[in-house]
Design a protein around this motif. Structure first.
Motif, PDB file in Angstrom:
ATOM      1  N   ALA A  69      47.795 -26.730   1.515  1.00 61.04           N
ATOM      2  CA  ALA A  69      47.498 -26.900   0.097  1.00 61.04           C
ATOM      3  C   ALA A  69      48.775 -26.815  -0.731  1.00 61.04           C
ATOM      4  O   ALA A  69      48.964 -27.565  -1.683  1.00 61.04           O
ATOM      5  CB  ALA A  69      46.510 -25.841  -0.361  1.00 61.04           C
ATOM      6  N   ILE A  70      49.662 -25.881  -0.370  1.00 61.14           N
ATOM      7  CA  ILE A  70      50.925 -25.738  -1.095  1.00 61.14           C
ATOM      8  C   ILE A  70      51.733 -27.029  -1.003  1.00 61.14           C
ATOM      9  O   ILE A  70      52.415 -27.430  -1.952  1.00 61.14           O
ATOM     10  CB  ILE A  70      51.715 -24.540  -0.542  1.00 61.14           C
ATOM     11  N   LEU A  71      51.654 -27.694   0.130  1.00 64.26           N
ATOM     12  CA  LEU A  71      52.336 -28.982   0.296  1.00 64.26           C
ATOM     13  C   LEU A  71      51.517 -30.130  -0.295  1.00 64.26           C
ATOM     14  O   LEU A  71      52.079 -31.141  -0.737  1.00 64.26           O
ATOM     15  CB  LEU A  71      52.583 -29.257   1.780  1.00 64.26           C
ATOM     16  N   GLY A  72      50.191 -29.990  -0.290  1.00 62.95           N
ATOM     17  CA  GLY A  72      49.326 -31.109  -0.629  1.00 62.95           C
ATOM     18  C   GLY A  72      49.175 -31.385  -2.105  1.00 62.95           C
ATOM     19  O   GLY A  72      49.223 -32.538  -2.541  1.00 62.95           O
ATOM     20  N   PRO A 149      51.829 -27.372   8.882  1.00 65.46           N
ATOM     21  CA  PRO A 149      53.025 -27.101   8.072  1.00 65.46           C
ATOM     22  C   PRO A 149      54.279 -26.875   8.916  1.00 65.46           C
ATOM     23  O   PRO A 149      55.381 -27.221   8.491  1.00 65.46           O
ATOM     24  CB  PRO A 149      52.653 -25.838   7.284  1.00 65.46           C
ATOM     25  N   ALA A 150      54.114 -26.292  10.114  1.00 67.61           N
ATOM     26  CA  ALA A 150      55.271 -26.089  10.986  1.00 67.61           C
ATOM     27  C   ALA A 150      55.855 -27.427  11.423  1.00 67.61           C
ATOM     28  O   ALA A 150      57.078 -27.593  11.519  1.00 67.61           O
ATOM     29  CB  ALA A 150      54.871 -25.260  12.206  1.00 67.61           C
ATOM     30  N   LEU A 151      54.975 -28.400  11.657  1.00 67.91           N
ATOM     31  CA  LEU A 151      55.430 -29.736  12.045  1.00 67.91           C
ATOM     32  C   LEU A 151      56.210 -30.398  10.919  1.00 67.91           C
ATOM     33  O   LEU A 151      57.270 -30.990  11.131  1.00 67.91           O
ATOM     34  CB  LEU A 151      54.214 -30.599  12.425  1.00 67.91           C
ATOM     35  N   LEU A 310      59.829 -40.977   0.244  1.00 74.86           N
ATOM     36  CA  LEU A 310      58.954 -41.640   1.213  1.00 74.86           C
ATOM     37  C   LEU A 310      59.260 -43.136   1.257  1.00 74.86           C
ATOM     38  O   LEU A 310      59.342 -43.735   2.336  1.00 74.86           O
ATOM     39  CB  LEU A 310      57.496 -41.391   0.833  1.00 74.86           C
ATOM     40  N   ASP A 311      59.445 -43.731   0.077  1.00 75.17           N
ATOM     41  CA  ASP A 311      59.752 -45.163   0.018  1.00 75.17           C
ATOM     42  C   ASP A 311      61.133 -45.463   0.610  1.00 75.17           C
ATOM     43  O   ASP A 311      61.347 -46.520   1.206  1.00 75.17           O
ATOM     44  CB  ASP A 311      59.696 -45.660  -1.431  1.00 75.17           C
ATOM     45  N   LYS A 312      62.057 -44.524   0.445  1.00 78.59           N
ATOM     46  CA  LYS A 312      63.412 -44.726   0.968  1.00 78.59           C
ATOM     47  C   LYS A 312      63.491 -44.488   2.474  1.00 78.59           C
ATOM     48  O   LYS A 312      64.513 -44.793   3.095  1.00 78.59           O
ATOM     49  CB  LYS A 312      64.389 -43.788   0.255  1.00 78.59           C
ATOM     50  N   GLY A 313      62.443 -43.900   3.039  1.00 82.81           N
ATOM     51  CA  GLY A 313      62.438 -43.643   4.475  1.00 82.81           C
ATOM     52  C   GLY A 313      63.063 -42.321   4.862  1.00 82.81           C
ATOM     53  O   GLY A 313      63.287 -42.062   6.045  1.00 82.81           O
ATOM     54  N   TYR A 314      63.361 -41.470   3.847  1.00 79.59           N
ATOM     55  CA  TYR A 314      63.925 -40.156   4.161  1.00 79.59           C
ATOM     56  C   TYR A 314      62.902 -39.259   4.855  1.00 79.59           C
ATOM     57  O   TYR A 314      63.266 -38.364   5.608  1.00 79.59           O
ATOM     58  CB  TYR A 314      64.425 -39.465   2.894  1.00 79.59           C
ATOM     59  N   VAL A 315      61.630 -39.467   4.544  1.00 78.63           N
ATOM     60  CA  VAL A 315      60.545 -38.714   5.173  1.00 78.63           C
ATOM     61  C   VAL A 315      59.452 -39.698   5.565  1.00 78.63           C
ATOM     62  O   VAL A 315      59.448 -40.857   5.111  1.00 78.63           O
ATOM     63  CB  VAL A 315      59.973 -37.633   4.221  1.00 78.63           C
ATOM     64  N   LYS A 316      58.528 -39.253   6.388  1.00 77.04           N
ATOM     65  CA  LYS A 316      57.485 -40.146   6.899  1.00 77.04           C
ATOM     66  C   LYS A 316      56.121 -39.913   6.263  1.00 77.04           C
ATOM     67  O   LYS A 316      55.275 -40.798   6.285  1.00 77.04           O
ATOM     68  CB  LYS A 316      57.368 -39.995   8.416  1.00 77.04           C
ATOM     69  N   THR A 317      55.871 -38.722   5.734  1.00 75.44           N
ATOM     70  CA  THR A 317      54.575 -38.417   5.121  1.00 75.44           C
ATOM     71  C   THR A 317      54.799 -37.683   3.807  1.00 75.44           C
ATOM     72  O   THR A 317      55.876 -37.149   3.538  1.00 75.44           O
ATOM     73  CB  THR A 317      53.700 -37.534   6.036  1.00 75.44           C
ATOM     74  N   ASN A 318      53.735 -37.605   3.010  1.00 71.86           N
ATOM     75  CA  ASN A 318      53.855 -36.975   1.697  1.00 71.86           C
ATOM     76  C   ASN A 318      54.085 -35.475   1.765  1.00 71.86           C
ATOM     77  O   ASN A 318      54.761 -34.913   0.900  1.00 71.86           O
ATOM     78  CB  ASN A 318      52.601 -37.270   0.870  1.00 71.86           C
ATOM     79  N   ASP A 319      53.489 -34.809   2.753  1.00 76.08           N
ATOM     80  CA  ASP A 319      53.730 -33.371   2.833  1.00 76.08           C
ATOM     81  C   ASP A 319      55.186 -33.083   3.205  1.00 76.08           C
ATOM     82  O   ASP A 319      55.759 -32.087   2.765  1.00 76.08           O
ATOM     83  CB  ASP A 319      52.756 -32.686   3.803  1.00 76.08           C
ATOM     84  N   GLN A 320      55.799 -33.944   3.983  1.00 77.05           N
ATOM     85  CA  GLN A 320      57.230 -33.810   4.254  1.00 77.05           C
ATOM     86  C   GLN A 320      58.046 -34.054   2.990  1.00 77.05           C
ATOM     87  O   GLN A 320      59.110 -33.461   2.807  1.00 77.05           O
ATOM     88  CB  GLN A 320      57.660 -34.793   5.349  1.00 77.05           C
ATOM     89  N   MET A 321      57.541 -34.895   2.097  1.00 79.74           N
ATOM     90  CA  MET A 321      58.254 -35.203   0.876  1.00 79.74           C
ATOM     91  C   MET A 321      58.409 -33.960   0.000  1.00 79.74           C
ATOM     92  O   MET A 321      59.444 -33.758  -0.639  1.00 79.74           O
ATOM     93  CB  MET A 321      57.523 -36.301   0.104  1.00 79.74           C
ATOM     94  N   VAL A 322      57.396 -33.111  -0.045  1.00 76.99           N
ATOM     95  CA  VAL A 322      57.485 -31.879  -0.831  1.00 76.99           C
ATOM     96  C   VAL A 322      58.575 -30.975  -0.273  1.00 76.99           C
ATOM     97  O   VAL A 322      59.380 -30.405  -1.025  1.00 76.99           O
ATOM     98  CB  VAL A 322      56.130 -31.146  -0.847  1.00 76.99           C
ATOM     99  N   LEU A 323      58.634 -30.855   1.055  1.00 76.83           N
ATOM    100  CA  LEU A 323      59.683 -30.030   1.658  1.00 76.83           C
ATOM    101  C   LEU A 323      61.063 -30.639   1.426  1.00 76.83           C
ATOM    102  O   LEU A 323      62.038 -29.911   1.183  1.00 76.83           O
ATOM    103  CB  LEU A 323      59.409 -29.871   3.158  1.00 76.83           C
ATOM    104  N   TYR A 324      61.160 -31.950   1.493  1.00 79.64           N
ATOM    105  CA  TYR A 324      62.435 -32.620   1.209  1.00 79.64           C
ATOM    106  C   TYR A 324      62.871 -32.322  -0.223  1.00 79.64           C
ATOM    107  O   TYR A 324      64.044 -32.026  -0.487  1.00 79.64           O
ATOM    108  CB  TYR A 324      62.294 -34.124   1.424  1.00 79.64           C
ATOM    109  N   LEU A 344      55.432 -20.803   1.962  1.00 78.84           N
ATOM    110  CA  LEU A 344      54.634 -21.741   2.745  1.00 78.84           C
ATOM    111  C   LEU A 344      53.879 -21.032   3.863  1.00 78.84           C
ATOM    112  O   LEU A 344      52.668 -21.202   4.044  1.00 78.84           O
ATOM    113  CB  LEU A 344      55.549 -22.816   3.318  1.00 78.84           C
ATOM    114  N   PHE A 345      54.576 -20.199   4.600  1.00 80.58           N
ATOM    115  CA  PHE A 345      53.938 -19.536   5.734  1.00 80.58           C
ATOM    116  C   PHE A 345      53.118 -18.322   5.311  1.00 80.58           C
ATOM    117  O   PHE A 345      52.290 -17.840   6.082  1.00 80.58           O
ATOM    118  CB  PHE A 345      54.979 -19.173   6.784  1.00 80.58           C
ATOM    119  N   SER A 346      53.323 -17.826   4.081  1.00 81.97           N
ATOM    120  CA  SER A 346      52.397 -16.824   3.558  1.00 81.97           C
ATOM    121  C   SER A 346      51.016 -17.437   3.416  1.00 81.97           C
ATOM    122  O   SER A 346      49.995 -16.794   3.685  1.00 81.97           O
ATOM    123  CB  SER A 346      52.879 -16.306   2.192  1.00 81.97           C
ATOM    124  N   GLY A 347      50.989 -18.705   2.974  1.00 76.23           N
ATOM    125  CA  GLY A 347      49.711 -19.408   2.899  1.00 76.23           C
ATOM    126  C   GLY A 347      49.055 -19.532   4.256  1.00 76.23           C
ATOM    127  O   GLY A 347      47.842 -19.327   4.399  1.00 76.23           O
TER     128      GLY A 347
END
Length: 636
Positions: A69-72, A149-151, A310-324, A344-347
């Motif tokens: 959820a924190i990423l979503g 989230p670990a992934l 995500l559009d630039k290809g720096y990440v593959k999914t939206n949840d990765q985009m938040v971490l980026y 993140l891991f507290s969640g």
């Protein structure tokens, strides 16, 4: 598109992450070695019913505020705008109804497991079916919520995947097994503070780098990310005011009304009033969490605009985009990336620890104790701890399984949402409709589950057949997860939705917005259950266990003559709030140190004793011990 860009952690980041694990473990050890030292099932599973309002409310908040959820939520706001914020409207009824309907019923029956209620209201078969359904739901879910989230963290930062999964899983298993529910609740409090701190740090630093909140707001308006009120009544539209504000109520009821993880926290409160107040306190906290997620998404849009990583290809999914985004904002600030990872891991910790404890509780109370009536209290407590430890290992096994599931991972996440609605319908059937019988409950639950899996899997399969030139419609696959997790699955599937033909027939059912799933499936259980009950012979009032039916129908149908209300079985009262709960005759679920008593027989015995007392006309009558035949007004 290029490969995923990795940004690495510094030593201070790892130190902060390690401090989270150490602090959580220490809390568990403290409660393992203090107080009653977790020597009874009452203390281990219900914290001796001694918790106050504030820690319970923060634990209620943390239980289903997961890492996904924190990423979503921020990625949802970044992609679609602030329409999702209207989910906050559903929190009013979503927390008010549990506070004044579900909590009084559960608390006055003095339950340990929510599914004990199903046996008191219906029979043992319904109880076991509810318990098995809940176990299936949570076992599937808890491994995925740890692995996902670990992934994402591993993909963006290079953070060791299985090192993170094992560290979190083992630490969580340790403090849950040693410290019981009291340790789980107080670690939830600590982890909630960490979650707030991590999100606030990202918002403050990100807004400062974007030129202030005024500039963030201006860019959001120019980019059409500030959504207006959408009153479109179409249930296939993913997010509208009605979908979020009305459909979200049923989602909240499934989570905060009848889910064992939350019910267990209500029952751990010192008094019923404290339990009700915890619902009131968690309401503004939920609004703050929702606003933080929205602000984080707007700050992310102010930084990247339409040109996303995500559009630039720096990440593959939206949840990765938040971490980026977080790593990008904190690039020159060592320690702060570690704070967000701790957030993140507290969640994740707060969610899976609640899963371990609630699973141990229902397994012990619903599947073991009734069949082992001679088990001693010491042995029952030891077995409860063993169950919590075993479910911790199962969680790690499910995380490993999730790593090999590929696209099926989304279906596994969806199962959680598929099951929540039918369970809500089962409890509503028993609590609000006195004539519903056990046959109706069983058939209704099965019908609800069949409907849920038919629509959910049907949507998932139908989307797999869509040509790649047509963007997938994200509804049923993004099944609602606990708390603010309604975007959890969705965020890994989001693509920009273009104009699409309006679905018809069965396809329209498959495209039902995911926020209507709980409402649709719970309504299916109630309707089928009532029809079957009427066909097989409705329950009579004298066969009901007092205190198991909330008299909402009696209040709504007050204008009918009493003979008609008796025919509809609408006059059974909810017992008045006892002053001394341990001696009150409405303890239908009263137990010895083991096993489950026979509540209906107990009530008959107690009524006989009261009749004898009245015949003797004692000088000091006990009005609080008499059967209250006046309908309690609802707070609604």
């Amino acid at each position: 598109m290029g490969d995923v860009v990795q940004m690495h952690f510094s030593t201070p980041d790892y130190v902060i992450f390690a401090l989270l694990l150490v602090a959580s473990t220490c809390i568990g050890l403290f409660y393992a070695l203090s107080g009653g030292r977790q020597r009874t099932t009452q203390e281990f599973l219900l914290a001796d019913r001694s918790m106050s309002c504030l820690p319970v409310s923060l634990s209620l908040l943390a239980t289903f505020q997961s890492a996904v959820a924190i990423l979503g939520v921020p990625s949802e706001i970044y992609t679609y705008g602030t329409q999702y914020w209207f989910l906050g409207v559903s929190y009013f009824l979503g927390l008010l109804v549990p506070a004044h309907v579900f909590i009084p019923v559960f608390y006055r029956l003095r339950l340990t497991s929510a599914y004990e209620y199903l046996e008191l209201r219906f029979n043992k078969t319904v109880r076991i079916m509810g318990t098995v359904t809940f176990i299936f739901q949570m076992v599937i879910y808890m491994g995925v919520v740890l692995y996902a989230p670990a992934l994402a963290l591993n993909a963006v930062t290079g953070f060791d995947l299985w090192g993170a999964v094992l560290a979190m899983g083992l630490v969580c298993t340790l403090y849950t097994t040693l410290g019981g529910l009291k340790a789980v609740i107080w670690t939830d409090v600590f982890q909630t503070i960490v979650m707030f701190a991590g999100q606030l740090a990202v918002i403050i630093v990100g807004a400062h780098q974007a030129g202030g909140m005024g500039e963030v707001w201006r860019k959001a308006i120019n980019g059409s990310r500030i959504a207006s009120l959408d009153l479109n009544p179409d249930p296939t539209e993913r997010h509208t005011f009605w979908t979020l504000g009305v459909g979200g109520v049923f989602l909240m009821l499934a989570l905060y009304g009848v889910n064992q993880a939350q019910v267990q926290r209500y029952l751990s409160s010192r008094t019923e009033r404290e339990a009700v107040m915890s619902c009131y306190v968690v309401f503004p906290c939920q609004q703050v969490v929702l606003c933080l997620g929205c602000l984080m998404g707007l700050v992310m849009f102010a930084r990247y605009g339409e040109d996303s990583p995500l559009d630039k290809g720096y990440v593959k999914t939206n949840d990765q985009m938040v971490l980026y985004f977080v790593m990008d904002v904190f690039r020159d600030l060592p320690g702060l990336p570690g704070l967000f990872v701790a957030c993140l891991f507290s969640g994740a910790l707060s969610t899976i620890s609640s899963a371990f404890n609630s699973l141990a509780t229902v397994t012990m109370e619903d599947l073991i104790k009734p069949y082992c009536p001679t088990m001693t209290e010491a042995k029952a407590t030891l077995l409860s701890k063993g169950l919590a430890f075993a479910y911790g290992l199962v969680c790690l096994a499910m995380a490993y399984t999730a790593s090999h599931m590929g696209s099926v991972l989304q279906a596994a996440l969806s199962i959680f949402g598929m099951v929540g609605g039918p369970l809500l319908g089962l409890f509503c059937l028993g609590m609000f409709f006195p004539w519903a019988n056990s046959t109706g409950a069983i058939v209704g639950l099965v019908a609800g589950l069949v409907m849920a899996f038919w629509i959910g899997i049907g949507h998932f399969v139908s989307r797999m057949g869509v040509p790649t030139t047509l963007p997938p419609i994200i509804n049923g696959t993004a099944m609602p997860l606990p708390g603010n997790m309604t975007t959890a699955v969705m965020t890994t599937l989001i693509t920009l939705i273009t104009a699409k033909p309006k679905p018809t027939g069965v396809q329209a059912l498959y495209n039902l917005s995911y926020l209507w799933y709980s409402a649709h499936n719970s309504t299916t259980v109630v309707i089928v259950g009532l029809i079957v009950s009427l066909l097989t012979g409705p329950m009579k009032e004298q066969d009901l266990t007092p205190g198991t039916v909330y008299p909402v129908l009696g209040n709504l149908l007050f204008f009918l003559p009493e003979c008609y209300r008796e025919t509809l079985c609408c006059v059974t009262p909810l017992p008045q709030k006892p002053k001394a709960i341990d001696t009150h005759p409405y303890l239908m679920a009263r137990k010895e140190s083991n096993g489950v008593s026979h509540p209906k027989e107990e009530m008959k015995t107690e009524e006989t004793e009261r009749e004898k007392d009245e015949d003797e006309e004692t000088a000091t009558p006990q009005p609080s011990c008499r059967l209250a035949h006046t309908l309690q007004e609802t707070a609604l």
